[in-house]
Design a protein around this motif. Structure first.
Motif, PDB file in Angstrom:
ATOM      1  N   THR A 175       0.821  -1.144   0.155  1.00 43.29           N
ATOM      2  CA  THR A 175       0.228   0.181  -0.118  1.00 43.29           C
ATOM      3  C   THR A 175       0.878   1.094   0.100  1.00 43.29           C
ATOM      4  O   THR A 175       2.075   1.249   0.273  1.00 43.29           O
ATOM      5  N   MET A 176       0.183   2.553  -0.441  1.00 42.57           N
ATOM      6  CA  MET A 176       1.147   3.538  -0.345  1.00 42.57           C
ATOM      7  C   MET A 176       1.511   4.072   1.074  1.00 42.57           C
ATOM      8  O   MET A 176       2.478   4.366   1.221  1.00 42.57           O
ATOM      9  N   MET A 177       0.659   3.741   2.119  1.00 41.21           N
ATOM     10  CA  MET A 177       0.893   4.074   3.320  1.00 41.21           C
ATOM     11  C   MET A 177       2.051   3.336   4.004  1.00 41.21           C
ATOM     12  O   MET A 177       2.918   3.707   4.842  1.00 41.21           O
ATOM     13  N   ARG A 178       1.826   1.966   3.762  1.00 41.56           N
ATOM     14  CA  ARG A 178       2.740   0.946   4.640  1.00 41.56           C
ATOM     15  C   ARG A 178       3.740   0.175   3.491  1.00 41.56           C
ATOM     16  O   ARG A 178       4.685  -0.434   4.201  1.00 41.56           O
ATOM     17  N   GLY A 179       3.669   0.560   2.386  1.00 38.49           N
ATOM     18  CA  GLY A 179       4.692  -0.198   1.604  1.00 38.49           C
ATOM     19  C   GLY A 179       4.553  -1.462   1.449  1.00 38.49           C
ATOM     20  O   GLY A 179       3.477  -1.972   1.572  1.00 38.49           O
ATOM     21  N   LEU A 180       5.644  -2.374   1.410  1.00 41.75           N
ATOM     22  CA  LEU A 180       5.461  -3.769   1.165  1.00 41.75           C
ATOM     23  C   LEU A 180       5.590  -4.449   2.289  1.00 41.75           C
ATOM     24  O   LEU A 180       6.743  -4.304   3.133  1.00 41.75           O
ATOM     25  N   GLU A 181       4.808  -5.145   2.780  1.00 39.02           N
ATOM     26  CA  GLU A 181       4.841  -5.704   4.107  1.00 39.02           C
ATOM     27  C   GLU A 181       4.433  -7.446   3.976  1.00 39.02           C
ATOM     28  O   GLU A 181       3.620  -7.937   3.153  1.00 39.02           O
ATOM     29  N   LEU A 182       5.172  -8.209   4.429  1.00 37.00           N
ATOM     30  CA  LEU A 182       5.145  -9.814   4.520  1.00 37.00           C
ATOM     31  C   LEU A 182       3.970  -9.888   5.286  1.00 37.00           C
ATOM     32  O   LEU A 182       3.554  -9.797   6.503  1.00 37.00           O
ATOM     33  N   LEU A 183       3.035 -10.877   4.752  1.00 39.17           N
ATOM     34  CA  LEU A 183       1.944 -11.468   5.592  1.00 39.17           C
ATOM     35  C   LEU A 183       2.258 -12.682   6.059  1.00 39.17           C
ATOM     36  O   LEU A 183       1.834 -13.151   7.269  1.00 39.17           O
ATOM     37  N   ILE A 184       2.689 -13.819   5.213  1.00 35.36           N
ATOM     38  CA  ILE A 184       2.899 -15.002   5.494  1.00 35.36           C
ATOM     39  C   ILE A 184       4.056 -15.848   4.637  1.00 35.36           C
ATOM     40  O   ILE A 184       3.969 -15.110   3.588  1.00 35.36           O
ATOM     41  N   TYR A 185       4.743 -16.668   5.265  1.00 34.61           N
ATOM     42  CA  TYR A 185       5.430 -17.440   4.570  1.00 34.61           C
ATOM     43  C   TYR A 185       5.587 -18.864   4.577  1.00 34.61           C
ATOM     44  O   TYR A 185       5.232 -19.198   5.823  1.00 34.61           O
ATOM     45  N   PHE A 186       5.821 -19.630   3.448  1.00 35.08           N
ATOM     46  CA  PHE A 186       5.802 -21.150   3.652  1.00 35.08           C
ATOM     47  C   PHE A 186       7.199 -21.514   3.271  1.00 35.08           C
ATOM     48  O   PHE A 186       7.927 -21.190   2.330  1.00 35.08           O
ATOM     49  N   ASN A 187       7.775 -22.751   3.854  1.00 40.30           N
ATOM     50  CA  ASN A 187       8.807 -23.547   3.600  1.00 40.30           C
ATOM     51  C   ASN A 187       8.359 -24.821   3.439  1.00 40.30           C
ATOM     52  O   ASN A 187       7.959 -25.412   4.089  1.00 40.30           O
TER      53      ASN A 187
END
Lengths: 111, 116
Positions: free
Chosen positions: B38-50
């Motif tokens: 988003t413009m306000m928060r930039g790039l944010e990680l939500l979840i990751y899988f391995n």
């Protein structure tokens, strides 16, 4: 707190006018630093990974350098097609694969 | 080689509806990441899988968000019910995880979600 800060937020250059973008970070035990390029409406595109202070990498008109506290992306004689948002990211401390991204520098190169 | 594939590319929905975003990682990659930009928060990680297992979901904003990876070539991010504040661009990325990392993440083209 782990943090990545990029400056300037926006930069306007004339074609051929060289400059540098800055990425400063506060992460314990740096395990690498990534630079990405993002064009409007697209996903970030990988450019470079730097692993240790003093390391440099080049690709066409771009050169990335790394110190213990910051990284620079030098753009030499830019062209309008270099216009994009440039993002840097660092992994969080520890064994995680999580990256923290800066908010980016929006670069506009005018002909 | 095909890169990360995401669908749909654009989604417009009404508040309260269920939204499902889809991702196919690069073949052979064993880590998959969902981000929101988003413009306000930039790039944010939500979840990751391995290896198809969720490793860190601390970035998932609330229980309305869920993610699954039933096999190595497919993942979904679901929002139910959707709210206007969920409007953003959602990216999927994948990487080949070597012990010791860090790994280079390769991003898909994103899904632009608009919740009215």
């Amino acid at each position: 707190e782990d943090q990545v800060t990029q400056s300037p937020e926006a930069l306007r250059l004339q074609e051929g006018e060289s400059s540098s973008l800055n990425c400063s970070y506060t992460v314990s035990g740096l395990r690498g630093l990534f630079w990405y390029r993002q064009d409007p409406g697209k996903g970030p595109e990988f450019l470079f990974t730097l692993y240790s202070a003093g390391e440099e990498k080049e690709k066409e008109r771009l050169k990335a350098t790394l110190t213990k506290k910051e990284s620079f992306l030098h753009i030499t004689a830019p062209k309008p097609e270099d216009s994009a948002t440039y993002l840097c990211a660092v992994p969080l401390g520890g064994a995680t694969n999580k990256l923290i991204f800066g908010t980016g520098t929006l670069l506009a190169v005018q002909p | 080689d095909a890169g990360v594939i995401q669908s749909p590319r654009h989604e417009v929905t009404e508040m309260g509806q269920e939204v499902t975003l889809r991702c196919k990682p690069i073949s052979g990659h064993n880590s998959l990441f969902w981000y929101r930009q988003t413009m306000m928060r930039g790039l944010e990680l939500l979840i990751y899988f391995n290896n198809n297992v969720p490793i860190d979901d601390s970035g998932m904003p609330e229980d309305r968000f869920s993610a699954k990876m039933p096999n190595a070539s497919f993942s979904t991010l679901k929002i139910q019910p959707s709210e206007p504040r969920d409007s953003a661009v959602y990216f999927c990325a994948s990487s080949l995880n070597f012990a010791g990392g860090p790994d280079t993440q390769y991003f898909g083209p994103g899904t632009r979600l608009t919740v009215l």
